[in-house]
Design a protein around this motif. Structure first.
Motif, short mmCIF file in Angstrom:
data_model
loop_
_atom_site.label_atom_id
_atom_site.label_comp_id
_atom_site.label_asym_id
_atom_site.label_seq_id
_atom_site.Cartn_x
_atom_site.Cartn_y
_atom_site.Cartn_z
N ASP A 165 27.73 25.73 45.17
CA ASP A 165 28.30 24.65 44.94
C ASP A 165 29.66 24.43 44.62
O ASP A 165 30.24 23.32 45.40
CB ASP A 165 27.41 23.75 43.95
N GLU A 166 30.12 25.23 44.21
CA GLU A 166 31.82 25.24 43.71
C GLU A 166 32.31 26.74 44.00
O GLU A 166 31.41 27.59 44.05
CB GLU A 166 31.69 24.88 42.19
N PRO A 167 33.57 26.78 44.39
CA PRO A 167 34.21 27.81 44.84
C PRO A 167 34.06 29.04 43.44
O PRO A 167 34.19 28.40 42.41
CB PRO A 167 35.70 27.55 45.17
N ILE A 168 34.14 30.34 43.67
CA ILE A 168 34.32 31.04 42.40
C ILE A 168 35.85 31.46 42.54
O ILE A 168 36.59 31.95 43.65
CB ILE A 168 33.49 32.47 42.71
N VAL A 169 36.70 31.15 41.75
CA VAL A 169 38.10 31.44 41.55
C VAL A 169 38.40 32.35 40.35
O VAL A 169 38.01 31.95 39.08
CB VAL A 169 38.81 29.81 41.42
N ASN A 170 39.26 33.29 40.61
CA ASN A 170 39.46 34.34 39.55
C ASN A 170 38.36 34.98 38.83
O ASN A 170 38.07 35.10 37.51
CB ASN A 170 40.38 33.70 38.50
N GLY A 171 37.21 35.07 39.92
CA GLY A 171 36.12 35.76 39.44
C GLY A 171 34.98 34.77 38.70
O GLY A 171 33.89 35.49 38.43
N LYS A 172 35.42 33.42 38.73
CA LYS A 172 34.50 32.71 37.72
C LYS A 172 34.16 31.52 38.49
O LYS A 172 35.06 30.77 39.22
CB LYS A 172 34.86 32.44 36.44
N GLY A 173 32.94 30.98 38.31
CA GLY A 173 32.30 29.59 39.01
C GLY A 173 31.09 29.39 38.46
O GLY A 173 30.74 29.75 37.46
N ARG A 174 30.50 28.23 39.02
CA ARG A 174 29.20 27.48 38.76
C ARG A 174 28.52 27.34 40.22
O ARG A 174 29.01 27.10 41.13
CB ARG A 174 29.44 26.31 38.05
N MET A 175 27.20 27.47 39.80
CA MET A 175 26.48 27.31 40.76
C MET A 175 24.92 26.66 40.56
O MET A 175 24.54 27.09 39.32
CB MET A 175 25.89 28.68 41.21
N LYS A 176 24.54 25.53 41.15
CA LYS A 176 23.29 25.04 40.63
C LYS A 176 22.15 25.89 41.16
O LYS A 176 21.83 26.01 42.49
CB LYS A 176 23.14 23.52 41.17
N VAL A 177 21.08 25.86 40.41
CA VAL A 177 19.65 26.67 40.76
C VAL A 177 18.85 25.89 40.14
O VAL A 177 18.61 25.65 39.03
CB VAL A 177 19.84 27.99 39.99
N GLY A 178 18.20 25.31 41.10
CA GLY A 178 17.04 24.32 40.81
C GLY A 178 17.60 23.15 40.20
O GLY A 178 18.59 22.50 40.73
N ASP A 179 17.35 22.86 38.95
CA ASP A 179 17.82 21.62 38.30
C ASP A 179 18.95 21.99 37.24
O ASP A 179 19.40 21.17 36.35
CB ASP A 179 16.74 20.48 37.71
N SER A 180 19.36 23.26 37.15
CA SER A 180 20.19 23.61 36.01
C SER A 180 21.50 24.26 36.79
O SER A 180 21.40 24.89 37.79
CB SER A 180 19.55 24.92 35.49
N TRP A 181 22.60 24.08 35.94
CA TRP A 181 24.06 24.83 36.35
C TRP A 181 23.90 26.10 35.92
O TRP A 181 23.75 26.19 34.70
CB TRP A 181 25.13 23.90 36.09
N TRP A 182 24.41 27.18 36.47
CA TRP A 182 24.79 28.47 35.81
C TRP A 182 25.96 28.79 36.11
O TRP A 182 26.75 28.61 37.04
CB TRP A 182 23.76 29.55 36.75
N ARG A 183 26.74 29.73 35.06
CA ARG A 183 27.93 30.47 35.28
C ARG A 183 27.58 31.77 36.41
O ARG A 183 26.65 32.32 36.10
CB ARG A 183 28.53 30.70 34.12
N VAL A 184 28.52 31.64 37.22
CA VAL A 184 28.57 32.70 38.37
C VAL A 184 29.82 33.69 38.04
O VAL A 184 31.02 33.03 37.87
CB VAL A 184 28.24 32.30 39.50
N GLU A 185 29.91 34.89 38.58
CA GLU A 185 30.86 36.00 38.61
C GLU A 185 30.69 36.58 39.71
O GLU A 185 29.55 36.73 40.21
CB GLU A 185 30.87 36.63 37.32
N GLY A 186 31.80 36.90 40.47
CA GLY A 186 31.90 37.74 41.59
C GLY A 186 33.20 37.60 42.24
O GLY A 186 34.03 36.98 41.70
N PRO A 187 33.37 38.18 43.37
CA PRO A 187 34.61 37.96 44.00
C PRO A 187 34.98 36.45 44.62
O PRO A 187 34.08 35.73 44.62
CB PRO A 187 34.54 38.65 45.41
N ASP A 188 36.09 36.09 44.69
CA ASP A 188 36.73 34.71 44.96
C ASP A 188 35.92 34.32 46.34
O ASP A 188 36.20 35.15 47.34
CB ASP A 188 38.05 34.49 44.98
N MET A 189 35.34 33.14 46.38
CA MET A 189 34.75 32.66 47.57
C MET A 189 34.81 31.02 47.52
O MET A 189 34.90 30.48 46.44
CB MET A 189 33.26 33.07 47.63
N PRO A 190 34.84 30.54 48.61
CA PRO A 190 34.63 29.07 49.01
C PRO A 190 33.61 28.62 48.54
O PRO A 190 32.31 29.31 48.60
CB PRO A 190 35.29 28.83 50.08
#
Length: 66
Positions: A16-41
Motif C-alpha cells: 500500500d505504501e513504498p518501502i523506503v530505507n528498508g522499512k514501510g507499512r502494508m495493510k493485511v486484512g483490516d490491520s496495518w503491519w510494519r514491513v521490512e525488505g528492499p526498497d520498492m514502490p
C-alpha cells in the motif's frame, strides 16, 4: 504465544505504501503491519518470507517468465 504474524509467511500481498530505507507499512486484512525488505514502490506485489514479532519481512515477487 503471540505468533499471529507467522500465519502470513508464504502469502502474497500488494504494498500500500513504498518501502523506503528498508522499512514501510502494508495493510493485511483490516490491520496495518510494519514491513521490512528492499526498497520498492507502492503497488509492488510481495511475498512474506518471514516474520519477527510485529514485522513482516517481504521480497518482491518475480515477474512470471514469458
Amino acid at each position: 504465544l503471540n505468533k499471529r504474524s507467522q500465519k502470513f509467511v508464504g502469502d502474497t500481498y500488494t504494498l500500500d505504501e513504498p518501502i523506503v530505507n528498508g522499512k514501510g507499512r502494508m495493510k493485511v486484512g483490516d490491520s496495518w503491519w510494519r514491513v521490512e525488505g528492499p526498497d520498492m514502490p507502492a503497488q509492488t506485489r510481495v511475498k512474506v518470507v518471514s516474520a519477527e514479532g510485529v514485522v513482516l519481512n517481504v521480497l518482491p515477487l518475480e515477474a512470471p517468465a514469458t
